[in-house]
Design an enzyme around this catalytic site. Structure first.
Site, PDB file in Angstrom:
ATOM      1  N   CYS A   1       0.852  -1.196   0.000  1.00  0.00           N
ATOM      2  CA  CYS A   1       0.000   0.000   0.000  1.00  0.00           C
ATOM      3  C   CYS A   1       0.884   1.242   0.000  1.00  0.00           C
ATOM      4  CB  CYS A   1      -0.922   0.014   1.222  1.00  0.00           C
ATOM      5  SG  CYS A   1      -0.021   0.174   2.786  1.00  0.00           S
TER       6      CYS A   1
ATOM      7  N   CYS B   1       3.546   1.690   2.693  1.00  0.00           N
ATOM      8  CA  CYS B   1       4.843   1.033   2.476  1.00  0.00           C
ATOM      9  C   CYS B   1       5.796   1.961   1.731  1.00  0.00           C
ATOM     10  CB  CYS B   1       4.652  -0.262   1.681  1.00  0.00           C
ATOM     11  SG  CYS B   1       3.552  -1.467   2.446  1.00  0.00           S
TER      12      CYS B   1
ATOM     13  N   ASP C   1       7.695  26.680 -31.036  1.00  0.00           N
ATOM     14  CA  ASP C   1       8.902  27.133 -31.698  1.00  0.00           C
ATOM     15  C   ASP C   1       8.726  26.830 -33.184  1.00  0.00           C
ATOM     16  OD1 ASP C   1      11.652  27.917 -32.094  1.00  0.00           O
ATOM     17  OD2 ASP C   1      12.100  25.769 -32.232  1.00  0.00           O
TER      18      ASP C   1
ATOM     19  N   ASP D   1      12.321  22.376 -29.304  1.00  0.00           N
ATOM     20  CA  ASP D   1      13.270  21.275 -29.526  1.00  0.00           C
ATOM     21  C   ASP D   1      14.727  21.650 -29.330  1.00  0.00           C
ATOM     22  OD1 ASP D   1      13.573  22.869 -31.888  1.00  0.00           O
ATOM     23  OD2 ASP D   1      14.421  21.118 -32.897  1.00  0.00           O
TER      24      ASP D   1
ATOM     25  N   ASP E   1      15.428  26.824 -26.522  1.00  0.00           N
ATOM     26  CA  ASP E   1      14.056  26.672 -26.046  1.00  0.00           C
ATOM     27  C   ASP E   1      13.997  26.228 -24.590  1.00  0.00           C
ATOM     28  OD1 ASP E   1      12.966  27.291 -28.565  1.00  0.00           O
ATOM     29  OD2 ASP E   1      13.214  25.226 -29.244  1.00  0.00           O
TER      30      ASP E   1
END
Length: 879
Positions: free
Chosen positions: A175, A178, A580, A772, A776
């Site tokens: 769960c 843990c 871009d 890319d 950027d």
């Protein structure tokens, strides 16, 4: 029997008479080697000393006095401790004697690794040298060996020290408590920098400073918590999944078989209560039901006990706590009335409750595994072996043994094991599982190939660029792990609410019990039990994770990789997408259309200088210059620099040149170009030396075919579109007009792009940025959510929240739709979970809901949540 030791003197065995003498250096080395101690550590110890008053080699009378001294046995190995030796190790709070430096070193290692319980629980002393070191410590110590770590540990270049990262698979995770317990405990260890455990896959990504802590210590700490950790491999993970599935099925089978039998008894008991039944028959049926319920309580329900105990140990409440309270209360109450012979028993409710819970969790596990199949498939792509070629000889070796610069042979039909560059051969590679691109990609000498791709046609001789954890595939998996470990705000809120919700429900249960004890004690127990069962917050805890797993799985199969946990949530609120230009709306593969000399150098000289400057650049435009110079010798360049938003500069033959957009033209520079030299949409790149403009290069790039369809789709969904570019305004405006983009921002440096993005955000827009390149990276990091093209730079991919593994721009629209669908399903699940409890709890409190019906309703609510989330695996809208 006595045996000669390293000194040539008879050694006394434990419990037997004889003489003792400390071993010589040779004997000490042999003893330490048997105990696993490095020989160099032994060589550093002080020379062995014989007992006081006994010269080395002396036998007879002088040793008799020692025989009368009380014998002290080594706490670690059981051998006698020399009387003059005072070596000791603190074990479990007591100082224990050691017979030699070897035993002290091993005992210290056991205690330091948190394995002191080895001494508490051992039933006998070691019978031979191989048993002197506990097996657990020997196994963990192996993971510190560089050769072992090579296959699953990544060395990270960090200025503060030797930082390493590994992916581990954890056994015993049941769960969220843990997860919390492991992360919190490991983060308290000195040297551990980060820990992220994924609940769905049970993978833990751990980063540590190897100078401060060793991996064996981290593994030992995990074992101390009651869990087991191994280096992650797809095969190990699949084996553990199959093992867990078999165990779940066995528990489910026991619960189902017993529950059916108990229900048959319950029908007879209910009928007897209405139509009459002899007491002896009733008691017999109750005892048989008791016996059938025991295997369910002692075996099938064990996962709930483990989960509840872990949560309570971590001082938290999870959904297992009320489950365990209900089970224990129902069973003990029924057992009490079985012994006393009165009241009502609820063995049917207890067994059905366990059966329904196990069934729901089994279906949840199956749904979760199907949702994670796309990610797990990535991990299974890379093979374990490869064919290395050395001087023409082929040898099959483990991939872990390959290093950058090696040469391997990828045969037709094989899965490529490493990232590399084709040296010889031509073929097609199937990269569909990595990129979502269904068509094979042609590979010729000079092309890059990624691990996990399938070589379809001909043999390829490749140079290794990266293997193991240093491949693109491994990087994708690391980003995927990071995304799955992070949770959006809605999911974190659901987790917090579930904890408070559980505490509140336990208060309601207690209040209900007190109220009915005062009103009607006979009804107190069944009504309290029904409230306990019906209020189990399983559906609430599953609401967010189920939806997120299904949505992320759908996108990954489409070639969209989520690298941040908040991405889906933010995508659902996006109202402005900013692109871009080069490499995003266009392919980023510009071609050189014309070279226009404007100064003292001819076109060929200018082109060679431009090619020299672009050698170290990652910008898409650089490839156009380098492609035109294929086969020609390149000029050497010194002090090459990349100027973000402008271009590149460097020294060629002692002269400083600059190459880039209009920003490289200093004030007063306004070269005239023929009106027909630059077609619409083309870009101009200038070559400048000092204040002299030497040449203008005309380049054009092909627009991606699905760019216009994407812009139209976004506009139809009510999303604004803009373009930010460093190119000149004429080229950007031409592209924007052709695609129907209203917002045009051109000739921007990185800081200009960032400023414009911040102005859009200040106006209230939720911006998704698509880029890319290196320039950027700032805007990708600053946007609320960002996409990086899979073929873009590493900096861009690292800064983005989402990576497009394919070249299909339409997946951006799909991702936005999936984000909206995921949030919609998540809210539906949360609304259902809360609404169910708001309706069911009052009925249970008022006594209108029988315990067995409460168990059925609780399980049904959890199942509805899981099935609703699985709708996301079909279409982006979840329909």
């Amino acid at each position: 029997m006595s045996s000669p030791d390293g000194c040539g003197v008879i050694r006394r065995q434990p419990g037997k008479t004889g003489t003792y003498h400390r071993p010589t250096r040779k004997g000490e080395r042999e003893q330490a080697r048997a105990k696993g101690i490095d020989r160099r550590a032994v060589d550093a110890l002080p020379p062995p000393v014989c007992p006081k008053g006994i010269p080395s080699g002396q036998r007879g009378g002088s040793t008799r006095n020692l025989m009368n001294a009380p014998e002290v046995a080594c706490f670690h190995c059981g051998q006698p401790v020399p009387p003059e030796l005072t070596l000791a190790v603190v074990v479990n709070g007591r100082s224990e004697p050691m017979c030699c430096h070897g035993c002290r070193a091993v005992a210290s290692a056991i205690v330091d690794n948190g394995l002191a319980d080895y001494y508490r629980h051992r039933t006998a002393l070691p019978s031979g040298p191989q048993e002197v070191i506990p097996e657990a410590l020997r196994d963990l110590a192996l993971y510190d060996h560089p050769e072992i770590q090579k296959s699953f540990v990544v060395d990270l270049a960090e200025p503060e020290g030797p930082v390493r990262e590994a992916v581990l698979i954890l056994e015993g995770i049941t769960c969220a408590a843990c997860i919390w317990l492991n992360e919190r405990h490991l983060m308290q260890l000195p040297g551990v920098q980060s820990v992220q455990v994924n609940y769905g896959t049970h993978r833990a990504r751990v980063r540590w400073d190897d100078a401060a802590i060793k991996l064996s210590r981290i593994l030992a700490e995990i074992r101390l918590l009651g869990y087991k950790a191994h280096p992650y491999s797809a095969q190990t993970s699949e084996e553990l999944r199959r093992k867990a599935r078999r165990l779940d099925l066995r528990r489910l089978a026991v619960a189902g078989l017993c529950a059916v039998q108990v229900m048959m008894m319950a029908v007879a008991l209910y009928s007897g209560a209405i139509h009459g039944m002899e007491r002896s028959t009733r008691d017999l049926l109750r005892w048989v039901s008791f016996g059938l319920t025991l295997p369910v309580m002692l075996y099938s329900a064990v996962p709930f006990y483990s989960g509840a105990w872990s949560a309570l140990r971590a001082q938290r409440l999870n959904m297992d706590v009320p489950v365990v309270v209900a089970l224990i209360a129902g069973f003990l109450g029924s057992a009490w009335w079985t012994i006393r012979g009165g009241g009502t028993v609820y063995y049917d409710t207890v067994t059905m409750f366990v059966l329904f819970l196990l069934s729901t969790r089994f279906l949840e596990r199956g749904a979760n595994e199907r949702s994670l199949d796309a990610a797990e498939n990535l991990l299974r792509l890379a093979p374990a072996l490869a064919t290395r070629v050395v001087h023409g000889e082929q040898t099959v070796v483990p991939v872990a043994d390959l290093v950058a610069g090696d040469t391997i042979l990828a045969k037709p039909g094989e899965t490529i094991a490493v990232d590399g560059v084709v040296l010889e051969g031509k073929s097609n590679a199937d990269e569909s599982l990595l990129t979502g691109e269904s068509r094979p990609v042609a590979k010729v000498p000079g092309d890059k190939v990624i691990a996990g791709a399938i070589n379809q046609d001909g043999p390829l001789l490749m140079r290794v660029d990266g293997a193991g954890e240093h491949t693109v595939l491994a990087g994708i998996v690391r980003m995927l792990d990071r995304a799955q470990a992070e949770k959006p705000r809605v999911a974190e809120l659901a987790d917090r609410v579930a904890g408070y919700f559980t505490a509140g429900l336990l208060v309601i249960v207690a209040a209900t019990a007190i109220a009915w004890w005062l009103l009607d004690p006979a009804k107190m127990f069944p009504i309290t039990l029904a409230v306990l069962v019906v209020t189990c917050p399983c559906a609430l805890s599953l609401a967010a994770p189920a939806a997120l797993a299904a949505g992320g799985s759908f996108l990954l199969r489409r070639g969209v990789l989520l690298t941040k946990g908040h991405a889906l949530e933010t995508l659902s609120r996006v109202n402005h997408v900013v692109f871009d230009k080069t490499g995003t709306l266009t392919y980023g593969r510009p071609s050189l259309q014309a070279t226009i000399p404007l100064g003292r150098l001819d076109a060929g000289q200018c082109l060679r200088i431009a090619g020299a400057l672009e050698q170290a650049s990652e910008h898409p435009l650089a490839r156009a210059f380098l492609k035109d110079l294929d086969g020609q010798s390149r000029l050497p360049v010194e002090d090459a620099r990349n100027i973000p938003g402008e271009g590149v500069s460097g020294l060629v033959a002692g002269t400083l040149y600059r190459l880039g957009n209009a920003a490289v033209l200093e004030g007063g520079m306004s070269p005239a170009l023929p009106s027909d030299c630059a077609p619409p949409g083309s870009s101009i790149v200038w070559l400048v030396a000092g204040r002299e403009v030497l040449a203008a290069f005309v380049l054009s790039d092909e627009v991606r075919p699905d760019a216009q369809a994407l812009i139209g789709k976004l506009a139809a969904d009510g999303i604004r579109v803009s373009v930010l570019s460093g190119d000149d305004e004429a080229a950007v405006r031409h592209l924007a007009d052709a695609l129907g983009i209203a917002g045009v921002y051109a000739a921007l440096r990185p800081e200009g792009k960032l400023g414009q993005l911040q102005r859009l955000q200040a106006a209230g827009d939720i911006v998704a940025m698509v880029g890319d390149g290196v320039n950027d990276a700032p805007v990708l990091a600053a946007a609320q959510v960002s996409f990086a093209m899979g073929g873009g730079t590493q900096v861009a991919r690292s800064s983005a929240d989402i990576v497009l593994l394919s070249d299909h721009l339409m997946e951006i629209a799909s991702a936005i739709e999936v984000g909206r669908g995921t949030m919609s399903v998540m809210k539906e699940n949360l609304a259902w979970a809360v609404g169910y409890n708001l309706v069911a709890v009052p009925f249970a409190i008022m006594g209108y809901l029988a315990p067995w019906l409460a168990a059925l309703g609780m399980s049904a609510s959890s199942l509805i949540v899981v099935l609703n989330a699985l709708r996301l695996r079909g279409t982006p809208q979840g329909n």
